[in-house]
Design a protein around this motif. Structure first.
Motif, PDB file in Angstrom:
ATOM      1  N   ASN A 110       0.814  -1.333   0.013  1.00 20.95           N
ATOM      2  CA  ASN A 110      -0.156   0.044   0.055  1.00 20.95           C
ATOM      3  C   ASN A 110       0.894   1.367  -0.054  1.00 20.95           C
ATOM      4  OD1 ASN A 110      -2.232  -1.677   0.212  1.00 20.95           O
ATOM      5  ND2 ASN A 110      -2.169  -1.305   2.593  1.00 20.95           N
ATOM      6  N   ASP A 111       0.484   2.248  -0.884  1.00 19.97           N
ATOM      7  CA  ASP A 111       1.156   3.409  -0.776  1.00 19.97           C
ATOM      8  C   ASP A 111       0.344   4.669  -1.607  1.00 19.97           C
ATOM      9  OD1 ASP A 111       3.306   5.268   0.094  1.00 19.97           O
ATOM     10  OD2 ASP A 111       4.389   4.933  -1.966  1.00 19.97           O
ATOM     11  N   THR A 112       0.541   5.782  -1.319  1.00 18.06           N
ATOM     12  CA  THR A 112      -0.088   6.921  -1.828  1.00 18.06           C
ATOM     13  C   THR A 112       1.147   8.104  -2.036  1.00 18.06           C
ATOM     14  OG1 THR A 112      -2.255   6.401  -1.151  1.00 18.06           O
ATOM     15  CG2 THR A 112      -1.813   8.659  -1.414  1.00 18.06           C
ATOM     16  N   ASN A 113       1.078   8.606  -3.350  1.00 14.24           N
ATOM     17  CA  ASN A 113       2.108   9.538  -3.479  1.00 14.24           C
ATOM     18  C   ASN A 113       1.345  10.408  -4.687  1.00 14.24           C
ATOM     19  OD1 ASN A 113       4.311  11.235  -3.460  1.00 14.24           O
ATOM     20  ND2 ASN A 113       5.471   9.724  -4.799  1.00 14.24           N
ATOM     21  N   GLY A 114       1.595  11.757  -4.579  1.00 14.70           N
ATOM     22  CA  GLY A 114       1.218  12.715  -5.789  1.00 14.70           C
ATOM     23  C   GLY A 114      -0.113  12.385  -6.070  1.00 14.70           C
ATOM     24  N   GLY A 115      -1.060  11.941  -5.692  1.00 18.40           N
ATOM     25  CA  GLY A 115      -2.415  11.538  -6.160  1.00 18.40           C
ATOM     26  C   GLY A 115      -2.563  10.171  -6.660  1.00 18.40           C
ATOM     27  N   PHE A 116      -1.368   9.440  -6.592  1.00 21.86           N
ATOM     28  CA  PHE A 116      -1.557   8.074  -7.031  1.00 21.86           C
ATOM     29  C   PHE A 116      -1.807   7.180  -6.060  1.00 21.86           C
ATOM     30  CE2 PHE A 116       0.827   4.220  -9.011  1.00 21.86           C
ATOM     31  CZ  PHE A 116      -0.289   3.695  -9.640  1.00 21.86           C
ATOM     32  N   ILE A 117      -2.777   6.459  -6.003  1.00 19.15           N
ATOM     33  CA  ILE A 117      -3.037   5.506  -4.724  1.00 19.15           C
ATOM     34  C   ILE A 117      -2.877   3.956  -5.300  1.00 19.15           C
ATOM     35  CG2 ILE A 117      -4.836   4.724  -3.255  1.00 19.15           C
ATOM     36  CD1 ILE A 117      -6.230   7.630  -3.598  1.00 19.15           C
ATOM     37  N   VAL A 118      -2.395   3.413  -4.545  1.00 22.21           N
ATOM     38  CA  VAL A 118      -2.044   2.045  -4.497  1.00 22.21           C
ATOM     39  C   VAL A 118      -2.449   0.942  -3.623  1.00 22.21           C
ATOM     40  CG1 VAL A 118      -0.368   0.150  -5.384  1.00 22.21           C
ATOM     41  CG2 VAL A 118      -0.063   2.072  -6.339  1.00 22.21           C
ATOM     42  N   ASN A 119      -3.375   0.133  -3.463  1.00 25.70           N
ATOM     43  CA  ASN A 119      -3.832  -0.483  -2.205  1.00 25.70           C
ATOM     44  C   ASN A 119      -3.732  -1.851  -2.823  1.00 25.70           C
ATOM     45  OD1 ASN A 119      -4.706   1.788  -0.894  1.00 25.70           O
ATOM     46  ND2 ASN A 119      -6.957   1.382  -0.880  1.00 25.70           N
ATOM     47  N   GLY A 120      -2.512  -2.364  -2.581  1.00 27.37           N
ATOM     48  CA  GLY A 120      -2.095  -3.605  -3.108  1.00 27.37           C
ATOM     49  C   GLY A 120      -2.211  -4.740  -2.072  1.00 27.37           C
ATOM     50  N   GLY A 121      -2.384  -4.263  -0.703  1.00 31.36           N
ATOM     51  CA  GLY A 121      -2.999  -5.210   0.479  1.00 31.36           C
ATOM     52  C   GLY A 121      -1.391  -5.281   1.111  1.00 31.36           C
ATOM     53  N   LYS A 122      -2.101  -5.710   2.377  1.00 33.21           N
ATOM     54  CA  LYS A 122      -0.896  -6.308   3.413  1.00 33.21           C
ATOM     55  C   LYS A 122      -1.322  -7.818   3.563  1.00 33.21           C
ATOM     56  CE  LYS A 122      -0.777  -1.741   5.986  1.00 33.21           C
ATOM     57  NZ  LYS A 122      -0.832  -1.201   7.115  1.00 33.21           N
ATOM     58  N   GLN A 123      -0.158  -8.618   3.600  1.00 37.35           N
ATOM     59  CA  GLN A 123       0.053 -10.107   3.840  1.00 37.35           C
ATOM     60  C   GLN A 123       0.650 -10.421   5.208  1.00 37.35           C
ATOM     61  OE1 GLN A 123      -0.310 -13.200   0.746  1.00 37.35           O
ATOM     62  NE2 GLN A 123       1.996 -13.295   1.182  1.00 37.35           N
ATOM     63  N   THR A 124       0.179 -10.929   5.991  1.00 40.23           N
ATOM     64  CA  THR A 124       0.773 -11.331   7.314  1.00 40.23           C
ATOM     65  C   THR A 124       0.567 -12.859   7.442  1.00 40.23           C
ATOM     66  OG1 THR A 124       0.428  -9.232   8.212  1.00 40.23           O
ATOM     67  CG2 THR A 124       0.992 -11.160   9.802  1.00 40.23           C
ATOM     68  N   LEU A 125       1.778 -13.678   7.591  1.00 41.71           N
ATOM     69  CA  LEU A 125       1.585 -14.900   7.695  1.00 41.71           C
ATOM     70  C   LEU A 125       2.613 -15.425   8.607  1.00 41.71           C
ATOM     71  CD1 LEU A 125       1.440 -15.779   3.981  1.00 41.71           C
ATOM     72  CD2 LEU A 125      -0.472 -15.805   5.452  1.00 41.71           C
ATOM     73  N   TRP A 126       2.127 -16.719   9.566  1.00 47.94           N
ATOM     74  CA  TRP A 126       2.778 -17.461  10.352  1.00 47.94           C
ATOM     75  C   TRP A 126       2.912 -18.781   9.705  1.00 47.94           C
ATOM     76  CZ3 TRP A 126       5.617 -16.387  14.555  1.00 47.94           C
ATOM     77  CH2 TRP A 126       5.217 -15.203  15.238  1.00 47.94           C
ATOM     78  N   THR A 127       4.161 -19.527   9.649  1.00 54.30           N
ATOM     79  CA  THR A 127       4.262 -20.973   9.216  1.00 54.30           C
ATOM     80  C   THR A 127       4.921 -21.557  10.017  1.00 54.30           C
ATOM     81  OG1 THR A 127       4.450 -19.986   6.740  1.00 54.30           O
ATOM     82  CG2 THR A 127       5.024 -22.108   7.154  1.00 54.30           C
ATOM     83  N   PHE A 128       4.388 -22.938  10.602  1.00 57.08           N
ATOM     84  CA  PHE A 128       5.093 -23.717  11.261  1.00 57.08           C
ATOM     85  C   PHE A 128       5.025 -24.843  10.626  1.00 57.08           C
ATOM     86  CE2 PHE A 128       1.982 -21.036  13.616  1.00 57.08           C
ATOM     87  CZ  PHE A 128       3.008 -20.527  14.592  1.00 57.08           C
ATOM     88  N   GLY A 129       6.630 -25.634  10.793  1.00 60.98           N
ATOM     89  CA  GLY A 129       6.891 -26.953   9.656  1.00 60.98           C
ATOM     90  C   GLY A 129       7.491 -27.904  10.450  1.00 60.98           C
ATOM     91  N   VAL A 130       7.414 -28.938   9.910  1.00 65.95           N
ATOM     92  CA  VAL A 130       8.178 -30.217  10.377  1.00 65.95           C
ATOM     93  C   VAL A 130       8.785 -30.807   9.062  1.00 65.95           C
ATOM     94  CG1 VAL A 130       8.046 -32.252  11.501  1.00 65.95           C
ATOM     95  CG2 VAL A 130       6.736 -30.784  12.217  1.00 65.95           C
ATOM     96  N   ASN A 131      10.172 -31.034   8.955  1.00 67.03           N
ATOM     97  CA  ASN A 131      10.757 -31.424   7.932  1.00 67.03           C
ATOM     98  C   ASN A 131      11.402 -33.043   8.204  1.00 67.03           C
ATOM     99  OD1 ASN A 131      10.483 -29.183   6.346  1.00 67.03           O
ATOM    100  ND2 ASN A 131      12.012 -28.264   7.259  1.00 67.03           N
ATOM    101  N   TRP A 132      11.233 -33.915   7.280  1.00 70.69           N
ATOM    102  CA  TRP A 132      11.988 -35.259   7.777  1.00 70.69           C
ATOM    103  C   TRP A 132      12.894 -35.521   6.526  1.00 70.69           C
ATOM    104  CZ3 TRP A 132       8.924 -40.663   6.941  1.00 70.69           C
ATOM    105  CH2 TRP A 132       9.877 -41.629   7.362  1.00 70.69           C
ATOM    106  N   TYR A 133      14.113 -35.662   6.747  1.00 69.50           N
ATOM    107  CA  TYR A 133      15.016 -35.908   5.584  1.00 69.50           C
ATOM    108  C   TYR A 133      15.313 -37.354   5.586  1.00 69.50           C
ATOM    109  CZ  TYR A 133      15.800 -31.011   5.961  1.00 69.50           C
ATOM    110  OH  TYR A 133      15.486 -29.421   5.758  1.00 69.50           O
TER     111      TYR A 133
END
Length: 522
Positions: A457-480
Motif C-alpha cells: 500500500n502507498d499513496t504519492n502525488g495523487g496516485f493511490i495503490v492499495n495492493g494489500g498487506k499480507q501477514t503469515l505464520w508458518t509452522f513446519g516439520v521436515n523429515w530428511y
C-alpha cells in the motif's frame, strides 16, 4: 798301472756322469720353465678374452635394459594418458555421472520433483469484509517443480547447465512463462571467480541463493518472491560474475527479460527488452567448526522497462505480487501493479523503472539456524492519469513498499545446516543415519517457524495503490529420509488485509491451510 788307470778311468767316468746328469737336470728345468711360462701366458690371454667377452655382454645387457626402461617409461606415460582419457561411471548421491579420469570432461543427469498436496480448511472475512471478498481457496495437488536436466564440465574450466521444468499444474502452469528453466554456461578458470551467461537465476538475495531442495519451508517468504520478480527472476537472460574468498561473497549481473518475454515473443510487438542490474555482497564476521554468521546486502534496478508495447502503456514483467506462500491455489491476493488496486484511469499504466534493495542476516550454531531479511522496493510511473483526487492531466509519481520475514529451525536429531561461501547461502541438513530398517536409522528431523509480512500500500502525488498487506505464520516439520528424499509438513495461518481504492471498503480475509510436500532429487 792298470789299477791306477782303472781308478782314473772310473773317476773320469764318475765326473762325466755327474756333469751329464747336471746338464740333463738343467735342460729339464729349462724345458719345464719354458713350458710353465708358455702355459701361464696362454691362460692369461684366455682370461683376458673372457673378461672382454663378459664386458661386451654386460654392455649389451645395459643397452638392452636401457632400451627396455625407455620403452617401459614410454609405455607408462602412454598408459597414463590413456587412463586420463578413460571415462568412469559413478552414481554420487544417485546422480548418473560420466567423467574422464583427468577431470577435463564430465556429464551428469539431474532431476528434481516437488509434489505438493494442500487443504485450505478455513477462510473467513476480516474486519467486516463482505462474503464476496472471501475467496473459495482450492484444495488439491500441484507438481510444483519437475526438473530434468544435465550438467557437466568442458575442458575443466567450463561448466554447463541445461534444465527443463515440466512442473506446475492448473493455474500454476497457466502462469508459467516457458518450459526452459535454465541454460547457462560458466567459466571458472580464474581463481575465486565464476563468469555466467545464458538463461539463469541471478540469485539476488539469501533465500533465492538457496536451492529449492534446501528450503526450510515449502515456499520462500512472499517478499523475496515479489522482489526477485523485478529483475532477477529465474529463467532470466543474464550475464555476470560471482566472486568469493573464504569469508566474502559478491555477485553482479546485467539482466534482460525472462524466457518467452523477449521482443519477438508470442503476442507482443517488436521492441527492446527490459534491462536491469542485480548485485549482492555478503561476508562472514564469524566462522568456526560449529557455527557461522552471515551479513549481506542486495539490490536491483530496472534501467529500462520492456518496450514490447511501445508506444502504448508499459507494464512491468514480473514482480509486485505473490500468492500466500503456497502454490496449490494459484491466485495472488496482494498485487501492487494490478489496475484494479490503483486509481489509474487506464487499462494499464506506464511503469518507467523499478528497484529493490534488501538487508540479510542469518546464522547457524550447531543444529540451530536462523534467517531474516528486510526489503524496500518500488517503481516510478510515467504519464498516467488518476481519478478521485481532483488532479487534472498526467502525472509521474513514485510509490514505495516494504516487507520482511524472520525464521528459525532446530534439527532434533543433531545435524546442522552447512554454509557454502561459493553461493553465499546455507544448505540443508544431511542425515547422519538415513532411514533404514536394517540399521535402525531414522533420518534427520527438523522443526521450524517463520513470520512474514509485506505491505503493498502507498499513496504519492495523487496516485493511490492499495495492493494489500499480507501477514503469515508458518509452522513446519521436515523429515530428511536420506540425502535424496524429504517430506515437509507446513501449517500456514494468517490474513490478507485489503481495502478498496477511494472507498476504503474492507476486502480482506483470514486463512488456514495444511500442506505436505513430497520431494526427491538426484
Amino acid at each position: 798301472m792298470t789299477s791306477k788307470k782303472l781308478l782314473l778311468a772310473g773317476t773320469i767316468l764318475s765326473a762325466a756322469f755327474a756333469v751329464s746328469t747336471d746338464a740333463m737336470a738343467q735342460t729339464t728345468t729349462s724345458k719345464t720353465t719354458k713350458t710353465t711360462t708358455t702355459t701361464a701366458t696362454s691362460d692369461t690371454a684366455v682370461l683376458r678374452q673372457q673378461v672382454l667377452d663378459l664386458q661386451k655382454q654386460l654392455n649389451d645387457l645395459k643397452a638392452q635394459v636401457g632400451t627396455r626402461v625407455t620403452s617401459t617409461e614410454k609405455t607408462v606415460e602412454e598408459l597414463k594418458k590413456a587412463s586420463a582419457s578413460d571415462v568412469k561411471v559413478t552414481l554420487p548421491n544417485g546422480r548418473p555421472t560420466i567423467a574422464t579420469n583427468d577431470g577435463n570432461f564430465s556429464f551428469a543427469v539431474t532431476g528434481r520433483i516437488h509434489f505438493d498436496t494442500a487443504g485450505y480448511f478455513s477462510t473467513k472475512s476480516k474486519n467486516g469484509s463482505p462474503s464476496s471478498a472471501v475467496p473459495d481457496l482450492n484444495s488439491g495437488v500441484n507438481v510444483r517443480r519437475a526438473f530434468f536436466g544435465v550438467t557437466g564440465k568442458l575442458w575443466k574450466d567450463w561448466e554447463y547447465v541445461l534444465n527443463l521444468n515440466a512442473g506446475g499444474s492448473g493455474q500454476e502452469l497457466a502462469n508459467s512463462t516457458a518450459l526452459l528453466q535454465e541454460a547457462r554456461l560458466t567459466y571458472g578458470g580464474v581463481k575465486n571467480w565464476k563468469f555466467d551467461i545464458g538463461y539463469l537465476d541471478p540469485q539476488n538475495n539469501l533465500s533465492e541463493a538457496m536451492s529449492s531442495n534446501d528450503l526450510a519451508f515449502i515456499e520462500r517468504a512472499a517478499v523475496t518472491n515479489i522482489t526477485e520478480g523485478i529483475a532477477a527472476t529465474e529463467s532470466r537472460a543474464a550475464v555476470g560474475a560471482r566472486f568469493n574468498t573464504e569469508n566474502i561473497f559478491a555477485s553482479g549481473y546485467l539482466t534482460g527479460s525472462t524466457v518467452g518475454n523477449g521482443p519477438l515473443g508470442a503476442g507482443v510487438t517488436a521492441g527492446d527488452e527490459q534491462i536491469g542490474v542485480v548485485g549482492r555482497v555478503a561476508f562472514l564476521p564469524y566462522k568456526s567448526d560449529v557455527g557461522v554468521i552471515h551479513i549481506g546486502i542486495n539490490g536491483q534496478k530496472v534501467l529500462q522497462n520492456t518496450q514490447n508495447q511501445t508506444p502504448g502503456p508499459k507494464s512491468l514483467i514480473g514482480g509486485f505480487s505473490d500468492r500466500p506462500e503456497l502454490r496449490v491455489d494459484g491466485r495472488s491476493f496482494v498485487n501492487a501493479v494490478a489496475v484494479a488496486n490503483t486509481n489509474s484511469t487506464a487499462a494499464t499504466f506506464n511503469i518507467d523503472t523499478a528497484y529493490a534493495y534488501g538487508l540479510e542476516l542469518a546464522g547457524a550454531y550447531r543444529n540451530f539456524y536462523a534467517e531474516g531479511q528486510y526489503f524496500r522496493f518500488g517503481y516510478d510511473t510515467q504519464n498516467i492519469a488518476v481519478t478521485g483526487t481532483g488532479i487534472p492531466g498526467r502525472i509521474a509519481p513514485s510509490v514505495d513498499f516494504d516487507g520482511y520475514y524472520a525464521q528459525a529451525t532446530y534439527v532434533l536429531t543433531g545435524e546442522s545446516r552447512a554454509y557454502n561461501i561459493g553461493t553465499g547461502a546455507f544448505g540443508s541438513p544431511k542425515p547422519a543415519r538415513p532411514v533404514s530398517l536394517e540399521t535402525g536409522g531414522i533420518g534427520a528431523w527438523e522443526v521450524g517457524v517463520r513470520y512474514s509480512y509485506v505491505n503493498l500500500n502507498d499513496t504519492n502525488g495523487g496516485f493511490i495503490v492499495n495492493g494489500g498487506k499480507q501477514t503469515l505464520w508458518t509452522f513446519g516439520v521436515n523429515w530428511y529420509v536420506n540425502n535424496n528424499v524429504r517430506f515437509m509438513l507446513n501449517y500456514i495461518t494468517g490474513d490478507i488485509d485489503k481495502k478498496a481504492v477511494l472507498t476504503n471498503a474492507p476486502q480482506g480475509f483470514k486463512m488456514d491451510t495444511l500442506a505436505l510436500r513430497t520431494q526427491f532429487n538426484f
